[in-house]
Design an enzyme around this catalytic site. Structure first.
Site, PDB file in Angstrom:
ATOM      1  N   SER A  27       4.611   4.321 -12.102  1.00 48.73           N
ATOM      2  CA  SER A  27       4.738   3.307 -11.032  1.00 48.73           C
ATOM      3  C   SER A  27       3.429   2.559 -10.838  1.00 48.73           C
ATOM      4  CB  SER A  27       5.203   3.952  -9.721  1.00 48.73           C
ATOM      5  OG  SER A  27       4.180   4.746  -9.134  1.00 48.73           O
ATOM      6  N   LYS A  28       2.308   3.277 -10.915  1.00 51.82           N
ATOM      7  CA  LYS A  28       1.007   2.631 -10.673  1.00 51.82           C
ATOM      8  C   LYS A  28       0.622   1.724 -11.851  1.00 51.82           C
ATOM      9  CE  LYS A  28       0.462   4.121  -6.616  1.00 51.82           C
ATOM     10  NZ  LYS A  28       0.452   3.171  -5.494  1.00 51.82           N
TER      11      LYS A  28
ATOM     12  N   SER B  52      -3.851   2.637  -8.687  1.00 54.54           N
ATOM     13  CA  SER B  52      -4.569   3.928  -8.700  1.00 54.54           C
ATOM     14  C   SER B  52      -5.200   4.120 -10.077  1.00 54.54           C
ATOM     15  CB  SER B  52      -3.567   5.058  -8.450  1.00 54.54           C
ATOM     16  OG  SER B  52      -4.138   6.305  -8.748  1.00 54.54           O
TER      17      SER B  52
ATOM     18  N   ASN C  13       0.805  -1.224   0.000  1.00 60.57           N
ATOM     19  CA  ASN C  13       0.000   0.000   0.000  1.00 60.57           C
ATOM     20  C   ASN C  13       0.840   1.277   0.000  1.00 60.57           C
ATOM     21  OD1 ASN C  13      -2.446   1.791   0.883  1.00 60.57           O
ATOM     22  ND2 ASN C  13      -0.934   2.039   2.527  1.00 60.57           N
TER      23      ASN C  13
ATOM     24  N   TYR D 229       4.806   8.828 -10.856  1.00 60.34           N
ATOM     25  CA  TYR D 229       3.724   8.241 -10.048  1.00 60.34           C
ATOM     26  C   TYR D 229       2.834   7.384 -10.958  1.00 60.34           C
ATOM     27  CZ  TYR D 229      -0.285   7.787  -6.925  1.00 60.34           C
ATOM     28  OH  TYR D 229      -1.302   7.278  -6.153  1.00 60.34           O
TER      29      TYR D 229
END
Ligand SMILES: NC(=O)c1ccc[n+]([C@@H]2O[C@H](COP(=O)([O-])OP(=O)(O)OC[C@H]3O[C@@H](n4cnc5c(N)ncnc54)[C@H](O)[C@@H]3O)[C@@H](O)[C@H]2O)c1
Length: 227
Positions: free
Chosen positions: A137-138, A122, A70, A134
């Site tokens: 990465s998601k 996400s 998480n 970001y």
């Protein structure tokens, strides 16, 4: 009692997930780099940037029946001025650390005949997110989910992901107001998600979902990214 390891469990979605697993009768191991208040279960102080130390860390933790990847970081940098250290941190915490954690818990899970892993991705994975690394990465985490589901599925280890939309946490608070307004215009019920709602989805994938739900991504986004 079954044991779940949850990263980023000091606040936000991670803390809500730790509470949900504890309420469901699990023994919780809460990992974070900085705890401020409430800690559920066993506390593990660890900075996930130290990816090369993860396998030794997990060996010291012992049996893990479920892992929730998480913890993550997000920086709102202008596209033409992204500091190198932000890119490095995002890729280490959001992508390499989950990979190392899965690699470290998988042998124990397969030896014991099963286990569950939930990766917290996400909507950013799908949108061409304004925060480059970001979003990368998601999106990468979803490929990682499918990769490990394929490898570990035959050993009855399930690997799934959740992809939340805007959720009321410190990470959401750091977004510029213009981006929050944009999201609020499209979500069906005109409100942000409560961390507890994401936590319930994680708990289901991490404990009760049918074994045939494997390698998948559960959207918890209420119209913020219909797909
Ligand atoms: N809040 C949202 O709108 C939203 C939307 C989609 C996905 N997510 C995802 O949900 C997850 C939880 O985020 P959140 O919204 O609760 O954010 P948050 O910032 O409130 O919590 C993140 C937690 O991760 C921990 N963490 C960060 N770097 C770490 C490191 N190096 N080592 C150990 N722990 C570290 C932090 O200390 C914090 O406790 C993240 O994966 C995030 O990408 C959040």
């Amino acid at each position: 009692m079954k044991r779940v390891l949850i990263t980023g469990a000091a606040r936000g979605i991670g803390l809500a997930t730790a509470r949900a697993f504890a309420a469901a009768g699990w023994s919780v191991i809460s990992l974070d780099k900085e705890f401020g208040g409430e800690v559920i279960g066993q506390r593990v102080d660890f900075d996930l940037r130290r990816t090369e130390e993860i396998s030794a860390l997990v060996a010291g933790i012992g049996t893990v029946d479920a892992l929730v990847n998480n913890a993550a970081v997000l920086y709102c940098d202008p596209a033409d001025r992204i500091p190198e250290e932000h890119a490095r941190e995002i890729l280490a915490v959001n992508l390499q650390a989950p990979g190392a954690l899965i690699g470290a818990v998988a042998p124990g899970m397969t030896e014991r005949g099963g286990g569950r892993i939930v990766n917290v991705s996400s909507v950013a994975a799908f949108t061409g997110h304004p925060d480059l690394w970001y979003g990368v990465s998601k999106a990468g985490l979803l490929n990682m989910t499918k990769f490990w589901a394929r490898v570990l599925g035959p050993k009855r280890v399930l690997v799934n992901a959740v992809a939340p939309g805007p959720t009321k946490t410190r990470m959401y608070d750091q977004l510029p107001q213009s981006r929050r307004d944009e999201v609020m215009r499209v979500v069906y019920s005109g409100r942000v998600c409560e961390p507890e709602e994401v936590a319930q989805a994680i708990l289901w994938l991490g404990s009760a979902c049918p074994e045939y739900v494997n390698g998948t991504t559960l959207d918890v986004n209420n119209g913020s990214y219909p797909r």
